[in-house]
Design a protein around this motif. Structure first.
Motif: not given
Length: 187
Positions: A32-44, A90-92
């Motif tokens: 979940s941390e990996g997903i949260a980090r990725f979803t917060g990037t401009p790349q995502f 959101a939960p992740l």
């Protein structure tokens, strides 16, 4: 081994489930941390934008028999997919934030303990320095020892000068007596 078989099966399974759950929850937290980090990037955001543009373009301009989401219905499948993505992210993200809060709490506790140790070390060193100052206050300083040595050298010089003067006077006195004895022997 006999212990193992005497325990009811339910208890063993419950312990195994708890053990698996703790390992899995940590793994889920890392994911979940990996997903949260990725979803917060401009790349995502770029990938998501390209995906939505391709989806809209395909379902708007592709041949009618190849389209899978109708523009007439407001792209229901796309809306459903984006809602599903938002409902999972959101939960992740919250889980990742909770894990970060836990790490921050541990780091703050370690910082507090380190600060307490530093404070106690500083207080100890302050007491030691104060003790050294008090001890040095009772000890002779370099300037004091030098002045005492100068006074002793001056006193020794005066004594030597006095002894030399006394010797010279005694020598002069003895020479005068020798002269008197020579004069009395020759007369």
């Amino acid at each position: 081994m006999a212990d193992h078989f005497s325990e009811p099966l339910e208890g063993r399974e419950r312990r195994l489930r708890r053990f698996r759950a703790s390992k899995n929850s940590d793994r889920v937290g890392q994911i979940s941390e990996g997903i949260a980090r990725f979803t917060g990037t401009p790349q995502f955001l770029i990938y998501l934008s390209i995906f939505v543009v391709l989806w809209l373009g395909w379902n708007s301009f592709a041949p009618e028999n190849l389209r899978f989401d109708s523009a007439a219905l407001g792209f229901t499948a796309l809306t459903l997919m984006l809602s599903l993505q938002a409902s999972y992210s959101a939960p992740l993200i919250l889980l990742a934030q909770n894990r970060q809060d836990d790490r921050d709490r541990v780091a703050n506790e370690q910082d507090r303990q380190r600060a307490e140790r530093n404070l106690s070390d500083t207080e100890y060193l302050t007491r030691e320095i104060a003790g050294l100052r008090m001890t040095l206050g009772d000890m002779a300083t370099r300037d004091f020892v030098r002045s005492e040595l100068r006074d002793m050298i001056d006193e020794l010089d005066r004594e030597r000068t006095d002894r030399l003067r006394e010797r010279e006077e005694r020598i002069a006195q003895l020479q005068a007596e020798i002269e008197q004895l020579r004069a009395s022997e020759s007369s």
